[in-house]
Design a protein around this motif. Structure first.
Motif, mmCIF file in Angstrom:
data_model
loop_
_atom_site.group_PDB
_atom_site.id
_atom_site.type_symbol
_atom_site.label_atom_id
_atom_site.label_comp_id
_atom_site.label_asym_id
_atom_site.label_seq_id
_atom_site.Cartn_x
_atom_site.Cartn_y
_atom_site.Cartn_z
ATOM 1 N N ASN A 108 1.497 5.004 14.893
ATOM 2 C CA ASN A 108 0.649 5.549 13.832
ATOM 3 C C ASN A 108 0.204 6.967 14.141
ATOM 4 N N LEU A 109 0.023 7.260 15.416
ATOM 5 C CA LEU A 109 -0.323 8.629 15.791
ATOM 6 C C LEU A 109 0.849 9.559 15.476
ATOM 7 N N GLY A 110 2.069 9.055 15.668
ATOM 8 C CA GLY A 110 3.252 9.840 15.296
ATOM 9 C C GLY A 110 3.236 10.183 13.819
ATOM 10 N N TYR A 111 2.867 9.210 12.988
ATOM 11 C CA TYR A 111 2.796 9.440 11.550
ATOM 12 C C TYR A 111 1.781 10.535 11.227
ATOM 13 N N MET A 112 0.617 10.505 11.921
ATOM 14 C CA MET A 112 -0.411 11.514 11.666
ATOM 15 C C MET A 112 0.104 12.908 12.018
ATOM 16 N N TYR A 113 0.884 13.026 13.088
ATOM 17 C CA TYR A 113 1.459 14.325 13.465
ATOM 18 C C TYR A 113 2.536 14.746 12.472
ATOM 19 N N GLU A 114 3.306 13.779 11.993
ATOM 20 C CA GLU A 114 4.369 14.109 11.044
ATOM 21 C C GLU A 114 3.795 14.655 9.740
ATOM 22 N N LYS A 115 2.664 14.062 9.318
ATOM 23 C CA LYS A 115 2.085 14.470 8.039
ATOM 24 C C LYS A 115 1.023 15.562 8.198
ATOM 25 N N GLY A 116 0.577 15.794 9.427
ATOM 26 C CA GLY A 116 -0.474 16.790 9.635
ATOM 27 C C GLY A 116 -1.830 16.285 9.201
ATOM 28 N N TYR A 117 -2.041 14.974 9.333
ATOM 29 C CA TYR A 117 -3.318 14.377 8.963
ATOM 30 C C TYR A 117 -4.230 14.303 10.201
ATOM 31 N N GLY A 118 -5.329 15.051 10.166
ATOM 32 C CA GLY A 118 -6.288 15.017 11.273
ATOM 33 C C GLY A 118 -5.844 15.817 12.482
ATOM 34 N N VAL A 119 -4.624 16.321 12.462
ATOM 35 C CA VAL A 119 -4.079 17.170 13.535
ATOM 36 C C VAL A 119 -3.159 18.202 12.880
ATOM 37 N N ASN A 120 -2.793 19.212 13.634
ATOM 38 C CA ASN A 120 -1.823 20.167 13.118
ATOM 39 C C ASN A 120 -0.467 19.483 12.997
ATOM 40 N N LEU A 121 0.235 19.748 11.878
ATOM 41 C CA LEU A 121 1.548 19.156 11.672
ATOM 42 C C LEU A 121 2.473 19.538 12.811
ATOM 43 N N ASP A 122 3.151 18.523 13.378
ATOM 44 C CA ASP A 122 4.019 18.778 14.527
ATOM 45 C C ASP A 122 5.109 17.712 14.516
ATOM 46 N N GLU A 123 6.273 18.058 13.873
ATOM 47 C CA GLU A 123 7.346 17.083 13.740
ATOM 48 C C GLU A 123 7.941 16.704 15.087
ATOM 49 N N ARG A 124 7.996 17.664 16.015
ATOM 50 C CA ARG A 124 8.560 17.347 17.329
ATOM 51 C C ARG A 124 7.694 16.306 18.045
ATOM 52 N N LYS A 125 6.404 16.508 17.983
ATOM 53 C CA LYS A 125 5.467 15.562 18.593
ATOM 54 C C LYS A 125 5.582 14.206 17.907
ATOM 55 N N ALA A 126 5.702 14.232 16.572
ATOM 56 C CA ALA A 126 5.832 12.994 15.815
ATOM 57 C C ALA A 126 7.090 12.246 16.244
ATOM 58 N N PHE A 127 8.233 12.979 16.330
ATOM 59 C CA PHE A 127 9.506 12.357 16.723
ATOM 60 C C PHE A 127 9.387 11.704 18.106
ATOM 61 N N GLU A 128 8.765 12.406 19.052
ATOM 62 C CA GLU A 128 8.613 11.871 20.411
ATOM 63 C C GLU A 128 7.757 10.596 20.427
ATOM 64 N N LEU A 129 6.707 10.612 19.628
ATOM 65 C CA LEU A 129 5.842 9.428 19.566
ATOM 66 C C LEU A 129 6.562 8.251 18.915
ATOM 67 N N TYR A 130 7.360 8.537 17.870
ATOM 68 C CA TYR A 130 8.131 7.470 17.244
ATOM 69 C C TYR A 130 9.115 6.860 18.247
ATOM 70 N N GLN A 131 9.754 7.729 19.004
ATOM 71 C CA GLN A 131 10.709 7.261 20.015
ATOM 72 C C GLN A 131 9.999 6.409 21.081
ATOM 73 N N GLN A 132 8.805 6.861 21.464
ATOM 74 C CA GLN A 132 8.032 6.134 22.487
ATOM 75 C C GLN A 132 7.673 4.724 22.023
ATOM 76 N N SER A 133 7.459 4.571 20.727
ATOM 77 C CA SER A 133 7.023 3.273 20.186
ATOM 78 C C SER A 133 8.186 2.387 19.769
ATOM 79 N N LEU A 134 9.419 2.815 19.991
ATOM 80 C CA LEU A 134 10.595 2.151 19.448
ATOM 81 C C LEU A 134 10.684 0.674 19.835
ATOM 82 N N SER A 135 10.346 0.347 21.071
ATOM 83 C CA SER A 135 10.472 -1.040 21.529
ATOM 84 C C SER A 135 9.537 -1.993 20.776
#
Length: 666
Positions: free
Chosen positions: A551-578
């Motif tokens: 969910n934190l990845g989603y917030m970074y992807e959309k720029g909600y509550g944080v600066n938009l950061d697709e790279r950070k979002a992608f890394e967080l999504y990958q981290q949560s994959l399992s």
């Protein structure tokens, strides 16, 4: 109430037959109050001056070893000195009473032959009594008693009470105690009170007992003061009155009565008859301990153990427990065992711990049995043996030991599946819960919620979650939040759900932090706040809570509550994959489909969309349908495309509804 038997000391008590000097009065008072050493010192000074009464009294002390070392030769020496003097002067030394307590006209009849009053000699009677020539002693004392000699009356009363040389007769003992009591003898008044209190030789009469106790107590007779306190405490012969009870107990305590000192301490501890005063309680316990009162030792040890009213001192507590244990106080034996087990105030020694705990348990101390069970259960100083621990836990649990009830339930719940009796497990957890055991309350709630060992009952579950939550059980607080959020067993209430989730989250629980973040993101039960959502997602993600990471990845992807950061979002999504979080799988699939932050791969995108779609995620179903419709990463299949559009459309996915309508109208 201590119902003291008449002892030899009472039989041998003597009072002056002539006007007493101040020194003789002081010696007499010291003896009556039990200060035999002081009495001996005073009598010796008078005896050396030739005082016959003092010589006789000193002989008595040497004979009995009271206040001096027992010495038959010294006793004989002083007795002879007294007898030689009284043989010639006795006729003139007998004090005629001012009252006619008993006269020759009385209906009292001697039970043994007696001397004429002119031949009777009190000291000779004493010497004969010491020689166990009771009949001869009686022959001297009876005429003296009949003529009103107080000491002779006391001694006759004692002879009748004990059956020394004549048939035991409580009634006749009472008759002579009454005669002496009416002349003001505190000892006689006390014995007469005992007789009335117990119905010995007279009809039982508490009111009359109180009358005579008071007479003796007002003369500072400490045993009477103690018993008068007892009568007030129990409402016997008087209206029950804790204030008066304490007054008389304390007067006896001041005079050194050790039982009174203990009771006074107890009353100051509990505030019975007075305001509770821990300092006064400790002071009286200490005075009782100085006289080796075992219960006072135990209680004072508790104060040192807990640091109540005194500086915490586990070593001092152990010493006191040990002393009390040696005197047979079962609870103290248990505490010594626990001390050895824990290394509390003494070096750890499991062997000694087991010895003391086994002794106390054998005497039915349930807490000792519980502690012993813990040793067998955990293998402390002995080979772990559940078969020995179980019956001990059960014994203590049946006796009401709350910790034993909990441990027994836990042990029973861990039995092999075919041997588990869920009803018994539930009942023991419930018993412990009803006594306030927090973990038992939590587990009772779970069993009500799941219907395990009892009928499913969400209302009861909420009740026990609430009680456990109020005692700080974190999981109970979390589950209570869930029950309020879901409206299970209680009216649905997002505000209360939020309250409990927040309470748990603030204690560092990752699940609660995630749920709190989700509520702030969606505005459920709280004003929507992306910044707060990110705050709680970050705290939870820091504990590797993968749903929070997603969910934190989603917030970074959309720029909600944080600066938009697709790279950070992608890394967080990958981290949560399992964890296979549908939202993250779908978003990651789109990254692969569109070649954002990663090399484009329709096959990888389809794989990720499928994983999310199988969990019912509408947007993933829409995207998977689109891939089938256009043959991206998968063989083109309009039937499957239609089916996945249909699933997404049923969840009100607007794009899926539009695509499905278009596809059906082709």
């Amino acid at each position: 109430m201590r119902l003291n038997k008449i002892i030899i000391g009472l039989m041998l008590t003597s009072f002056m037959l002539v006007a007493e000097s101040q020194d003789i009065a002081a010696a007499k008072a010291a003896y009556e109050q039990g200060d035999h050493a002081k009495a001996a010192q005073l009598w010796l000074a008078l005896a050396e001056q030739g005082n016959t009464t003092a010589q006789f009294e000193l002989a008595k002390l040497y004979s009995l070893g009271q206040g001096v070392e027992q010495d038959a030769l010294q006793a004989a020496y002083w007795l002879e000195k007294a007898a030689s003097k009284t043989a010639t002067s006795d006729k003139n030394s007998i004090k005629q009473p001012d009252i006619t307590a008993l006269t020759a006209d009385s209906d009292d009849v001697a039970d043994l032959p007696v001397l004429a009053l002119s031949e009777a000699n009190f000291a000779n009677g004493m010497r004969l009594f010491q020689q166990k020539n009771y009949a001869a002693a009686y022959s001297h004392w009876y005429p003296l008693a009949l003529s009103g000699v107080l000491d002779a009356q006391l001694n006759l009363a004692a002879m009748y009470a004990n059956g020394d040389g004549l048939s035991k007769s409580d009634a006749k003992a009472v008759r002579w105690f009454t005669a002496a009591a009416e002349q003001g003898s505190a000892q006689a008044q006390y014995q007469l009170a005992l007789a009335n209190a117990n119905g010995n030789g007279v009809a039982q009469d508490d009111a009359l007992a109180v009358y005579w106790y008071r007479k003796a107590a007002e003369q500072q007779y400490r045993l009477a003061q103690y018993n008068l306190g007892f009568m007030y405490a129990n409402g016997r012969g008087v209206t029950q009155d804790d204030v008066s009870a304490l007054l008389w107990y304390e007067r006896a305590a001041v005079q050194g009565d050790v039982d009174a000192q203990y009771l006074v301490a107890e009353r100051y501890r509990t505030g019975r008859g007075t305001n509770a005063d821990i300092n006064k309680a400790i002071g009286w316990y200490q005075r009782a301990v100085e006289q080796a009162h075992s219960r006072a030792m135990y209680q004072l040890a508790q104060y040192y153990l807990q640091g109540i009213g005194v500086s915490k001192n586990e070593s001092r507590a152990f010493d006191l427990f040990n002393l009390a244990a040696a005197k047979g106080i079962v609870e103290a034996q248990r505490e010594v065992g626990i001390s050895y087990s824990l290394g509390r105030g003494v070096r750890n020694n499991y062997a000694k711990a087991l010895g003391f705990l086994e002794s106390a348990c054998a005497q039915k101390d349930s807490q000792a049995c519980y502690q012993l069970a813990v040793h067998f259960d955990e293998g402390l100083g002995v080979k772990a043996d559940a078969s020995r621990a179980m019956p001990l836990f059960r014994h203590a649990a049946t006796a009401g030991n709350v910790d034993a009830q909990f441990r027994l339930a836990a042990m029973l719940s861990q039995a092999t599946e075919q041997n588990i009796d869920d009803v018994e497990v539930f009942n023991w957890f419930l018993k412990a819960a009803e006594q306030g055991h927090a973990q038992a309350q939590y587990l009772t709630a779970i069993r009500y919620a799941e219907g395990n060992g009892t009928a499913k009952n969400d209302t009861a579950a909420v009740k026990w979650y609430q009680l456990a939550a109020e005692q700080g059980v974190l999981f109970a607080q979390y589950n209570l939040g869930y029950m309020y959020g879901a409206g299970r067993g209680v009216a649905q209430n997002d505000e209360k759900a939020l309250y409990w989730y927040t309470k748990v989250a603030q204690q560092g629980d990752a699940d609660a932090q995630f749920n709190l973040g989700l509520r702030y993101e969606t505005g459920r039960g709280v004003r929507q706040d992306d910044n707060q959502a990110v705050h709680w997602y970050q705290k939870s993600a820091a504990q590797n809570h993968l749903r929070a990471v997603a969910n934190l990845g989603y917030m970074y992807e959309k720029g909600y509550g944080v600066n938009l950061d697709e790279r950070k979002a992608f890394e967080l999504y990958q981290q949560s994959l399992s964890e296979q979080v549908p939202r993250a799988l779908t978003a990651l699939g789109l990254f692969y489909k569109n070649g954002r932050q990663v090399k484009a791969s329709d096959e990888k995108a389809v794989e990720l969309f499928r994983l999310a779609a199988e969990q019912g995620h509408a947007n993933a179903q829409y995207n998977l349908a689109w891939m089938y419709e256009y043959g991206r990463g998968v063989k083109k299949d309009l039937v499957k495309a239609r089916d996945f559009y249909q699933l997404a459309a049923e969840q009100n996915e607007p794009l899926a509804q539009a695509q499905l309508n278009r596809l059906l109208n082709l």
